[in-house]
Design a protein around this motif. Structure first.
Motif, PDB file in Angstrom:
ATOM      1  N   ALA A  74      33.444 -44.932  13.723  1.00 27.39           N
ATOM      2  CA  ALA A  74      31.995 -44.862  13.452  1.00 27.39           C
ATOM      3  C   ALA A  74      31.611 -45.946  12.444  1.00 27.39           C
ATOM      4  CB  ALA A  74      31.652 -43.486  12.889  1.00 27.39           C
ATOM      5  N   PRO A  75      30.388 -46.474  12.555  1.00 27.92           N
ATOM      6  CA  PRO A  75      29.959 -47.497  11.601  1.00 27.92           C
ATOM      7  C   PRO A  75      29.993 -46.982  10.169  1.00 27.92           C
ATOM      8  CG  PRO A  75      28.161 -46.859  13.097  1.00 27.92           C
ATOM      9  CD  PRO A  75      29.377 -46.125  13.541  1.00 27.92           C
ATOM     10  N   ALA A  76      30.214 -47.909   9.240  1.00 30.19           N
ATOM     11  CA  ALA A  76      30.315 -47.492   7.838  1.00 30.19           C
ATOM     12  C   ALA A  76      28.975 -46.964   7.341  1.00 30.19           C
ATOM     13  CB  ALA A  76      30.750 -48.671   6.976  1.00 30.19           C
ATOM     14  N   PRO A  77      28.985 -45.952   6.486  1.00 29.31           N
ATOM     15  CA  PRO A  77      27.753 -45.474   5.855  1.00 29.31           C
ATOM     16  C   PRO A  77      27.071 -46.634   5.122  1.00 29.31           C
ATOM     17  CG  PRO A  77      29.580 -43.997   5.421  1.00 29.31           C
ATOM     18  CD  PRO A  77      30.164 -45.184   6.087  1.00 29.31           C
ATOM     19  N   ARG A  78      25.745 -46.605   5.126  1.00 33.59           N
ATOM     20  CA  ARG A  78      24.970 -47.767   4.687  1.00 33.59           C
ATOM     21  C   ARG A  78      25.283 -48.245   3.272  1.00 33.59           C
ATOM     22  NH1 ARG A  78      18.508 -47.813   4.884  1.00 33.59           N
ATOM     23  NH2 ARG A  78      18.899 -47.611   2.678  1.00 33.59           N
ATOM     24  N   GLU A  79      25.537 -47.316   2.372  1.00 29.76           N
ATOM     25  CA  GLU A  79      25.697 -47.732   0.969  1.00 29.76           C
ATOM     26  C   GLU A  79      27.134 -47.631   0.466  1.00 29.76           C
ATOM     27  OE1 GLU A  79      22.337 -47.212  -1.785  1.00 29.76           O
ATOM     28  OE2 GLU A  79      21.788 -45.575  -0.448  1.00 29.76           O
ATOM     29  N   LEU A  80      28.083 -47.519   1.401  1.00 31.79           N
ATOM     30  CA  LEU A  80      29.482 -47.415   0.951  1.00 31.79           C
ATOM     31  C   LEU A  80      30.009 -48.810   0.601  1.00 31.79           C
ATOM     32  CD1 LEU A  80      32.014 -45.756   0.458  1.00 31.79           C
ATOM     33  CD2 LEU A  80      32.575 -45.971   2.892  1.00 31.79           C
ATOM     34  N   HIS A  81      30.463 -48.979  -0.615  1.00 31.13           N
ATOM     35  CA  HIS A  81      31.050 -50.239  -1.075  1.00 31.13           C
ATOM     36  C   HIS A  81      32.048 -49.901  -2.177  1.00 31.13           C
ATOM     37  CE1 HIS A  81      27.338 -49.624  -3.554  1.00 31.13           C
ATOM     38  NE2 HIS A  81      28.227 -49.771  -4.509  1.00 31.13           N
ATOM     39  N   PRO A  82      32.923 -50.855  -2.517  1.00 25.70           N
ATOM     40  CA  PRO A  82      33.855 -50.561  -3.620  1.00 25.70           C
ATOM     41  C   PRO A  82      33.095 -50.391  -4.926  1.00 25.70           C
ATOM     42  CG  PRO A  82      34.569 -52.493  -2.358  1.00 25.70           C
ATOM     43  CD  PRO A  82      33.181 -52.153  -1.888  1.00 25.70           C
ATOM     44  N   PHE A  83      33.646 -49.604  -5.820  1.00 26.22           N
ATOM     45  CA  PHE A  83      33.049 -49.431  -7.157  1.00 26.22           C
ATOM     46  C   PHE A  83      32.916 -50.795  -7.821  1.00 26.22           C
ATOM     47  CE2 PHE A  83      33.435 -48.725 -11.755  1.00 26.22           C
ATOM     48  CZ  PHE A  83      32.496 -47.715 -11.950  1.00 26.22           C
ATOM     49  N   ARG A  84      31.767 -51.037  -8.449  1.00 24.40           N
ATOM     50  CA  ARG A  84      31.533 -52.335  -9.095  1.00 24.40           C
ATOM     51  C   ARG A  84      31.848 -52.230 -10.578  1.00 24.40           C
ATOM     52  NH1 ARG A  84      26.095 -52.281  -5.697  1.00 24.40           N
ATOM     53  NH2 ARG A  84      26.915 -53.177  -3.783  1.00 24.40           N
ATOM     54  N   ALA A  85      32.834 -53.008 -11.003  1.00 26.55           N
ATOM     55  CA  ALA A  85      33.211 -53.004 -12.418  1.00 26.55           C
ATOM     56  C   ALA A  85      32.036 -53.494 -13.261  1.00 26.55           C
ATOM     57  CB  ALA A  85      34.418 -53.908 -12.626  1.00 26.55           C
ATOM     58  N   LEU A  86      31.979 -53.024 -14.505  1.00 25.64           N
ATOM     59  CA  LEU A  86      30.905 -53.455 -15.408  1.00 25.64           C
ATOM     60  C   LEU A  86      31.520 -53.987 -16.690  1.00 25.64           C
ATOM     61  CD1 LEU A  86      29.278 -50.291 -14.486  1.00 25.64           C
ATOM     62  CD2 LEU A  86      27.656 -52.074 -15.056  1.00 25.64           C
ATOM     63  N   SER A  87      30.853 -54.994 -17.245  1.00 25.56           N
ATOM     64  CA  SER A  87      31.299 -55.532 -18.517  1.00 25.56           C
ATOM     65  C   SER A  87      30.108 -55.725 -19.435  1.00 25.56           C
ATOM     66  CB  SER A  87      31.968 -56.890 -18.268  1.00 25.56           C
ATOM     67  OG  SER A  87      33.242 -56.877 -18.801  1.00 25.56           O
ATOM     68  N   GLY A  88      30.087 -54.976 -20.504  1.00 24.17           N
ATOM     69  CA  GLY A  88      29.028 -55.156 -21.501  1.00 24.17           C
ATOM     70  C   GLY A  88      29.560 -55.990 -22.651  1.00 24.17           C
ATOM     71  N   ALA A  89      28.734 -56.163 -23.683  1.00 24.38           N
ATOM     72  CA  ALA A  89      29.156 -56.971 -24.822  1.00 24.38           C
ATOM     73  C   ALA A  89      30.368 -56.338 -25.507  1.00 24.38           C
ATOM     74  CB  ALA A  89      27.993 -57.093 -25.804  1.00 24.38           C
ATOM     75  N   LYS A  90      30.455 -54.993 -25.481  1.00 22.16           N
ATOM     76  CA  LYS A  90      31.530 -54.330 -26.223  1.00 22.16           C
ATOM     77  C   LYS A  90      32.449 -53.492 -25.327  1.00 22.16           C
ATOM     78  CE  LYS A  90      32.188 -51.732 -30.477  1.00 22.16           C
ATOM     79  NZ  LYS A  90      31.555 -50.742 -31.335  1.00 22.16           N
ATOM     80  N   HIS A  91      31.897 -52.928 -24.245  1.00 22.76           N
ATOM     81  CA  HIS A  91      32.683 -51.979 -23.451  1.00 22.76           C
ATOM     82  C   HIS A  91      32.694 -52.359 -21.971  1.00 22.76           C
ATOM     83  CE1 HIS A  91      33.013 -49.382 -26.896  1.00 22.76           C
ATOM     84  NE2 HIS A  91      31.694 -49.408 -27.055  1.00 22.76           N
ATOM     85  N   SER A  92      33.787 -52.000 -21.281  1.00 20.50           N
ATOM     86  CA  SER A  92      33.916 -52.327 -19.857  1.00 20.50           C
ATOM     87  C   SER A  92      34.257 -51.081 -19.057  1.00 20.50           C
ATOM     88  CB  SER A  92      35.044 -53.332 -19.643  1.00 20.50           C
ATOM     89  OG  SER A  92      34.805 -54.465 -20.413  1.00 20.50           O
ATOM     90  N   ALA A  93      33.826 -51.111 -17.802  1.00 25.08           N
ATOM     91  CA  ALA A  93      34.182 -50.041 -16.862  1.00 25.08           C
ATOM     92  C   ALA A  93      34.984 -50.690 -15.739  1.00 25.08           C
ATOM     93  CB  ALA A  93      32.919 -49.392 -16.297  1.00 25.08           C
ATOM     94  N   PRO A  94      36.286 -50.423 -15.671  1.00 24.47           N
ATOM     95  CA  PRO A  94      37.090 -51.068 -14.633  1.00 24.47           C
ATOM     96  C   PRO A  94      36.863 -50.423 -13.269  1.00 24.47           C
ATOM     97  CG  PRO A  94      38.445 -49.538 -15.880  1.00 24.47           C
ATOM     98  CD  PRO A  94      37.073 -49.535 -16.524  1.00 24.47           C
TER      99      PRO A  94
END
Ligand code: HEM
Length: 334
Positions: A71-91
Motif C-alpha cells: 500500500a502507498p505510504a501514509p502522507r506524512e510518514l517520514h523519519p524523525f527530524r533531528a533538532l539542534s538548538g543553541a544549547k540542546h539537541s534532539a537526536p
C-alpha cells in the motif's frame, strides 16, 4: 465492512514496556505476520485480567513501510527530524517497529512483550527496550504530575485521528517517542519554586501557574501551540518514568500521539530551538534526549488485513459522543 482502530486512547496506565525494533532484511513476512496476529495475542494475554487493561499499540517507521506493505505510504510518514538548538539537541534514531504495551500491571506488559519477541526471535534487532512506570500519583521522576492537560473525549479523538487529509488512512495516527535522561542531582538542588517555574505548574497541587508567573521558557509555555486563528493544537501523551537507581539512571520516556507529526514537531522546535530562537525549554537543562523516532499507527483493521490497498473510509473515531468504542466494531465504510 467495518473499521477497527488501535487502542491509542486509554485511561492512564501504571506500567508500560516500549520496544523499538529493526526488522532484519528477509524477515519482512515474519514481521508482517506477527503484526496481523498482535491483536489476538493481546486478547489472549489480557483477557485473563480484564480489570488491568492490557493494550498494545504498534507503530511502523518510514523506512520499514515499503518493505512491509504494498500500500502507498501514509502522507506524512517520514523519519524523525533531528533538532539542534543553541544549547540542546534532539537526536534522530532508527526504528522500524514500535510496540507500546501498557497496563495497570507490569507483568501483563512483560508477558505480551515476551510473546511478541518469541515470534520475532532472529528476525529483529532490539534497538531500545524500556520498562516504564508511573511514579506515585501520576508523576514523572522530576516529581511533577505528568499528563494533566491531555485532551479527553472528542477532543482527544480529534487530536490523534487522521481524517480527510489522508482518506486512505482515516482512523490512523502518528506517534513520536523520545527517551530523556535527567540530571536528578541538579534538579533536586533547585528550590521547588524554581522547579515550578521550569515546568509552569505547581508541584504539589499541579495547578498551572498564572500567565504572569509562568515564564516563556517554561515547559508548559513551550509546548502550548496555538494556530493563527486561535485554535490550540493538542497531542495525547503517555510518558512513563524509568530508571535504574543502581546505575544512577533516571529518565522519562516521552510518547506523544497526534493526527499529524507536524504538531509534535512544532512543539519540539519550540522546546529545542525556541521561539524566538534561544528561548529554549528549561526542562532541557535537566533532561537530555538520547533517542527520537517517528512512527505511523495504522488502524487495527489494516494491521490484521493489509492485503487490499486501503480505500477511502469514514473516520472511525468521529462518533457523536466522542467515545472511541476501542476495539469494538465501528461505523460501516461508506
Ligand atoms: C523530559 C521529558 C518530559 C517531561 C518530564 C515532561 C513533563 C511534563 C509535565 C510535568 C507537564 C505538565 C502536566 C501535563 O499537562 O502533563 C507536561 C505538559 C506537557 N508536555 Fe511534557 N514532558 C516532557 C517532554 C515533552 C515533549 C518532548 C513534548 C512534545 C513534543 C511534551 C509536550 C507536552 C504538552 C503538549 C504538555 C501540555 C501543555 C499544556 O497544554 O499545558 N512534553 N509535560
Amino acid at each position: 465492512m467495518v473499521v477497527l482502530i488501535q487502542e491509542v486512547l486509554r485511561e492512564p496506565a501504571k506500567a508500560a514496556v516500549f520496544l523499538v525494533l529493526a526488522v532484519r532484511p528477509g524477515s519482512e513476512d515474519t514481521a508482517r505476520a506477527l503484526l496481523e496476529d498482535v491483536a489476538g495475542l493481546t486478547r489472549a494475554v489480557g483477557f485473563r485480567a480484564p480489570d488491568d487493561q492490557l493494550s498494545c499499540v504498534v507503530g511502523i517507521g518510514a523506512s520499514a513501510w515499503s518493505r512491509l506493505y504494498r500500500a502507498p505510504a501514509p502522507r506524512e510518514l517520514h523519519p524523525f527530524r533531528a533538532l539542534s538548538g543553541a544549547k540542546h539537541s534532539a537526536p534522530a534514531t532508527h526504528g522500524d517497529l514500535l510496540f507500546h504495551f501498557r497496563a495497570r500491571r507490569l507483568d501483563l506488559c512483560f508477558e505480551l512483550a515476551r510473546q511478541v519477541m518469541a515470534r520475532l526471535a532472529g528476525h529483529v534487532k532490539v534497538l531500545d527496550e524500556v520498562q516504564g512506570f508511573k511514579y506515585f500519583d501520576e508523576r514523572d521522576l522530576l516529581g511533577f504530575v505528568d499528563g494533566t492537560e491531555n485532551p479527553t473525549g472528542s477532543k482527544a479523538v480529534a487530536a490523534i485521528t487522521v481524517g480527510d487529509e489522508d482518506p486512505a488512512y482515516a482512523g490512523s495516527s502518528y506517534v513520536v517517542v523520545q527517551k530523556y535522561l535527567h540530571d536528578l542531582d541538579a534538579w533536586q538542588a533547585l528550590p521547588v519554586a524554581e522547579q515550578e517555574r521550569v515546568i509552569g505548574r505547581e508541584k504539589i497541587s499541579d495547578f498551572e501557574l498564572s500567565d504572569a508567573d509562568k515564564p516563556a521558557n517554561s515547559h508548559v509555555a513551550a509546548t502550548t501551540i496555538v494556530d493563527p486563528d486561535g485554535t490550540e493544537r493538542q497531542i495525547v501523551r503517555e510518558n512513563m518514568a524509568f530508571g535504574s537507581p543502581g546505575a544512577a539512571e533516571f529518565g522519562t520516556y516521552f510518547i506523544g500521539y497526534a493526527a499529524t507529526p507536524d504538531v509534535i514537531e512544532r512543539m519540539l522546535h519550540r522546546m529545542f530551538v525556541g521561539e524566538p530562537p534561544g528561548n529554549h525549554d528549561r526542562i532541557l537543562d535537566f533532561s537530555t534526549a538520547v533517542t527520537g523516532s517517528l512512527f505511523f499507527v495504522p488502524t487495527a483493521e489494516f494491521l490484521e488485513d493489509p492485503s487490499p490497498a486501503p480505500t477511502r473510509t469514514t473516520p472511525a473515531t468521529n462518533t457523536a459522543d466522542g467515545s472511541l468504542g476501542i476495539g469494538s466494531l465501528r461505523r460501516s465504510r461508506t
